[in-house]
Design a protein around this motif. Sequence first.
Motif, PDB file in Angstrom:
ATOM      1  N   LYS A 242      18.338  30.348  59.593  1.00 14.18           N
ATOM      2  CA  LYS A 242      19.484  30.716  60.430  1.00 14.18           C
ATOM      3  C   LYS A 242      18.950  31.569  61.568  1.00 14.18           C
ATOM      4  O   LYS A 242      18.725  32.777  61.414  1.00 14.18           O
ATOM      5  CB  LYS A 242      20.529  31.467  59.602  1.00 14.18           C
ATOM      6  CG  LYS A 242      21.222  30.594  58.549  1.00 14.18           C
ATOM      7  CD  LYS A 242      22.377  31.312  57.904  1.00 14.18           C
ATOM      8  CE  LYS A 242      23.061  30.445  56.855  1.00 14.18           C
ATOM      9  NZ  LYS A 242      23.682  29.242  57.433  1.00 14.18           N
TER      10      LYS A 242
ATOM     11  N   THR B 139      17.003  31.263  52.117  1.00 11.95           N
ATOM     12  CA  THR B 139      17.552  31.251  53.480  1.00 11.95           C
ATOM     13  C   THR B 139      16.902  32.376  54.264  1.00 11.95           C
ATOM     14  O   THR B 139      16.865  33.521  53.800  1.00 11.95           O
ATOM     15  CB  THR B 139      19.079  31.444  53.481  1.00 11.95           C
ATOM     16  OG1 THR B 139      19.691  30.397  52.716  1.00 11.95           O
ATOM     17  CG2 THR B 139      19.631  31.407  54.904  1.00 11.95           C
TER      18      THR B 139
ATOM     19  N   GLU C 106      25.275  42.120  63.839  1.00  4.46           N
ATOM     20  CA  GLU C 106      26.045  41.598  64.969  1.00  4.46           C
ATOM     21  C   GLU C 106      26.665  40.245  64.612  1.00  4.46           C
ATOM     22  O   GLU C 106      27.881  40.091  64.583  1.00  4.46           O
ATOM     23  CB  GLU C 106      25.154  41.455  66.212  1.00  4.46           C
ATOM     24  CG  GLU C 106      24.598  42.781  66.724  1.00  4.46           C
ATOM     25  CD  GLU C 106      23.644  42.579  67.888  1.00  4.46           C
ATOM     26  OE1 GLU C 106      23.648  41.469  68.477  1.00  4.46           O
ATOM     27  OE2 GLU C 106      22.888  43.510  68.211  1.00  4.46           O
ATOM     28  N   ASP C 107      25.796  39.262  64.318  1.00  3.98           N
ATOM     29  CA  ASP C 107      26.286  37.914  64.015  1.00  3.98           C
ATOM     30  C   ASP C 107      26.653  37.761  62.540  1.00  3.98           C
ATOM     31  O   ASP C 107      27.438  36.876  62.185  1.00  3.98           O
ATOM     32  CB  ASP C 107      25.224  36.877  64.382  1.00  3.98           C
ATOM     33  CG  ASP C 107      24.833  36.966  65.844  1.00  3.98           C
ATOM     34  OD1 ASP C 107      25.733  36.912  66.692  1.00  3.98           O
ATOM     35  OD2 ASP C 107      23.629  37.118  66.137  1.00  3.98           O
ATOM     36  N   ILE C 108      26.069  38.565  61.691  1.00  3.09           N
ATOM     37  CA  ILE C 108      26.363  38.541  60.263  1.00  3.09           C
ATOM     38  C   ILE C 108      26.099  39.942  59.723  1.00  3.09           C
ATOM     39  O   ILE C 108      25.211  40.642  60.210  1.00  3.09           O
ATOM     40  CB  ILE C 108      25.495  37.490  59.521  1.00  3.09           C
ATOM     41  CG1 ILE C 108      25.945  37.326  58.065  1.00  3.09           C
ATOM     42  CG2 ILE C 108      24.015  37.856  59.593  1.00  3.09           C
ATOM     43  CD1 ILE C 108      25.275  36.166  57.350  1.00  3.09           C
TER      44      ILE C 108
ATOM     45  N   TYR D 276      16.909  34.549  57.774  1.00  3.09           N
ATOM     46  CA  TYR D 276      17.718  34.961  58.921  1.00  3.09           C
ATOM     47  C   TYR D 276      16.806  35.635  59.942  1.00  3.09           C
ATOM     48  O   TYR D 276      16.008  36.505  59.590  1.00  3.09           O
ATOM     49  CB  TYR D 276      18.797  35.955  58.497  1.00  3.09           C
ATOM     50  CG  TYR D 276      19.708  35.466  57.390  1.00  3.09           C
ATOM     51  CD1 TYR D 276      20.958  34.905  57.680  1.00  3.09           C
ATOM     52  CD2 TYR D 276      19.333  35.569  56.051  1.00  3.09           C
ATOM     53  CE1 TYR D 276      21.800  34.460  56.668  1.00  3.09           C
ATOM     54  CE2 TYR D 276      20.164  35.123  55.029  1.00  3.09           C
ATOM     55  CZ  TYR D 276      21.397  34.573  55.340  1.00  3.09           C
ATOM     56  OH  TYR D 276      22.222  34.141  54.330  1.00  3.09           O
TER      57      TYR D 276
ATOM     58  N   VAL E   5      21.331  40.488  62.362  1.00  2.00           N
ATOM     59  CA  VAL E   5      22.045  41.185  61.296  1.00  2.00           C
ATOM     60  C   VAL E   5      22.713  42.421  61.892  1.00  2.00           C
ATOM     61  O   VAL E   5      22.111  43.164  62.663  1.00  2.00           O
ATOM     62  CB  VAL E   5      21.083  41.578  60.154  1.00  2.00           C
ATOM     63  CG1 VAL E   5      21.829  42.339  59.065  1.00  2.00           C
ATOM     64  CG2 VAL E   5      20.416  40.335  59.580  1.00  2.00           C
TER      65      VAL E   5
ATOM     66  N   ASN F 130      18.694  32.806  65.840  1.00  4.03           N
ATOM     67  CA  ASN F 130      19.643  33.449  66.768  1.00  4.03           C
ATOM     68  C   ASN F 130      20.717  34.210  65.993  1.00  4.03           C
ATOM     69  O   ASN F 130      21.885  34.216  66.363  1.00  4.03           O
ATOM     70  CB  ASN F 130      20.292  32.415  67.683  1.00  4.03           C
ATOM     71  CG  ASN F 130      19.324  31.867  68.709  1.00  4.03           C
ATOM     72  OD1 ASN F 130      18.642  32.628  69.384  1.00  4.03           O
ATOM     73  ND2 ASN F 130      19.250  30.550  68.810  1.00  4.03           N
ATOM     74  N   CYS F 131      20.294  34.827  64.903  1.00  7.16           N
ATOM     75  CA  CYS F 131      21.231  35.477  63.978  1.00  7.16           C
ATOM     76  C   CYS F 131      20.801  36.934  63.789  1.00  7.16           C
ATOM     77  O   CYS F 131      19.866  37.224  63.032  1.00  7.16           O
ATOM     78  CB  CYS F 131      21.233  34.728  62.646  1.00  7.16           C
ATOM     79  SG  CYS F 131      22.367  35.400  61.426  1.00  7.16           S
TER      80      CYS F 131
ATOM     81  N   ARG G  20      16.582  37.013  64.308  1.00  6.19           N
ATOM     82  CA  ARG G  20      17.291  37.250  65.567  1.00  6.19           C
ATOM     83  C   ARG G  20      16.813  36.347  66.699  1.00  6.19           C
ATOM     84  O   ARG G  20      17.529  36.149  67.680  1.00  6.19           O
ATOM     85  CB  ARG G  20      17.142  38.713  65.968  1.00  6.19           C
ATOM     86  CG  ARG G  20      15.765  39.079  66.457  1.00  6.19           C
ATOM     87  CD  ARG G  20      15.668  40.547  66.878  1.00  6.19           C
ATOM     88  NE  ARG G  20      15.374  41.421  65.761  1.00  6.19           N
ATOM     89  CZ  ARG G  20      15.282  42.748  65.861  1.00  6.19           C
ATOM     90  NH1 ARG G  20      15.474  43.340  67.019  1.00  6.19           N
ATOM     91  NH2 ARG G  20      15.004  43.478  64.804  1.00  6.19           N
TER      92      ARG G  20
ATOM     93  N   ASP H  28      15.113  32.735  68.534  1.00  9.46           N
ATOM     94  CA  ASP H  28      15.457  31.315  68.512  1.00  9.46           C
ATOM     95  C   ASP H  28      14.377  30.455  67.865  1.00  9.46           C
ATOM     96  O   ASP H  28      14.585  29.260  67.649  1.00  9.46           O
ATOM     97  CB  ASP H  28      15.732  30.800  69.933  1.00  9.46           C
ATOM     98  CG  ASP H  28      14.562  31.045  70.886  1.00  9.46           C
ATOM     99  OD1 ASP H  28      13.671  31.850  70.548  1.00  9.46           O
ATOM    100  OD2 ASP H  28      14.544  30.438  71.974  1.00  9.46           O
TER     101      ASP H  28
END
Length: 477
Positions: free
Chosen positions: A216, A175, A223-225, A177, A221, A218-219, A179, A181
Amino acid sequence: MAKQPMLKFINVERDMPEKRAPNLRREDFNEIYAEYADAKAKEQSSRCSQCGVPYCQTHCPLHNNIPDWLRMTAEGRLQEAYEMSQATNTFPEICGRICPQDRLCEGNCVIEQSGHGTVTIGSVEKYITDTAWENGWVKPIVPAQERKESVGIIGAGPGGLAAADFLRRAGVQVTVYDRYDRAGGLMTYGIPGFKLEKDVVMRRNDQLEQSGVAFKLNCAVGEDISFADIRAAHDAVIIATGVYKSRDLQAPGVGVQGLVPALDFLTVSNKKSFGDDVPAFTDGSLNAEGKKVVVIGGGDTAMDCVRTSIRQGATSVKCLYRRDRANMPGSQREVANAEEEGVVFEWLSAPKGFTGDPITGVMVQKMRLGQPDASGRQAPEVIEGADYIEEADLVIMALGFEAEDLPTLWDCPDLPVNRWGTVKAEYISGRTEAEGVYAVGDIVRGASLVVWAIKDGRDCAEAIIKQFNGATAIAAE
């Protein structure tokens, strides 16, 4: 007896792919070099001397088997050439476009040293892989067997994606991740299309997704996860964030309107090229159209900024660099391309401050080269009384990048970093002192080349697979 297909450098001259005229390429963001035709690729590959100690391979960070795939190309065995290239390089079509071959493989070509002109390695590498895509030889990854272990990769740049590719080939669940798009990191949003057209990056992203890599996007680290949640979800984590924080300049006028970081400028331009709605471009704050532009810096990012400004319709573009041409860190090939397109270089010039708000000019102090500094390069010294004002409506700072404060941003005090903020990790494996955490690319090295990030990603993935295999063997005992 078969005709000798190689060693033709004595009677066949070096010939790069045709380069579009400057007045044409200033008008768009398309790549400036045409593709080789099949016959020309064979001809240029046949110039390789097949030397016993291939310095081109030695000086390639990935140690690509360059003489072998040049010979295969000369013999018309293009699919084999692609497979040989792909064996050591996850993204050969990208390296063929953006690697500074003049400083790496081509710069160390034996026949170049003997005065015959280097083999055009980068252009052949690009041709081989573009041909592979056109012929459907590039397939989604299908591992021989799926594994239960999973790896989380933070950062979808070249280091992270190279690791993802290598891990999926071994059947590991991956996976990624990121930030942004779109995946690709600086390959997507930092490097302009005239050096690397974006469909080249997007098709690799698609191939990885079809291969089972989960993205994943727009993620962010922290902040969103949380970093802790990513660690808990995977058997290992690779940090491949790169370095995005622009280096600051301490000078009068810093902070005025019209003084912008290079990456902000390039990201907005690339987003616009994708057709995105970008307010900072529309309102003119990160748009060079109709402006006198000054770019400060002498690396490849500075070259990207000056050449982007030309294409956006700047009325003039100047580049200030505190050393001379011979001592600049950027590719000499890129400097020549920029000059052809109308960029003016002001060598031995450094900013002293900025006038106006919005900005109206750069206070420039002239320099001379003195004694070598700690790195061995001649240190620039100020020439007293030679200051002047360079008029400017937009000033782009391309002074390099630093690491963000990851332990604080991610609430991970056990993540080891050095005094520059980059992650401390073992050489080759990328293993850190934090349990199950690895790091690769610029977040370890500092700002560096895409090809080094690819090497780090592949080496780290190999180390993780060995770690998994060792744990599996112990569990089976």
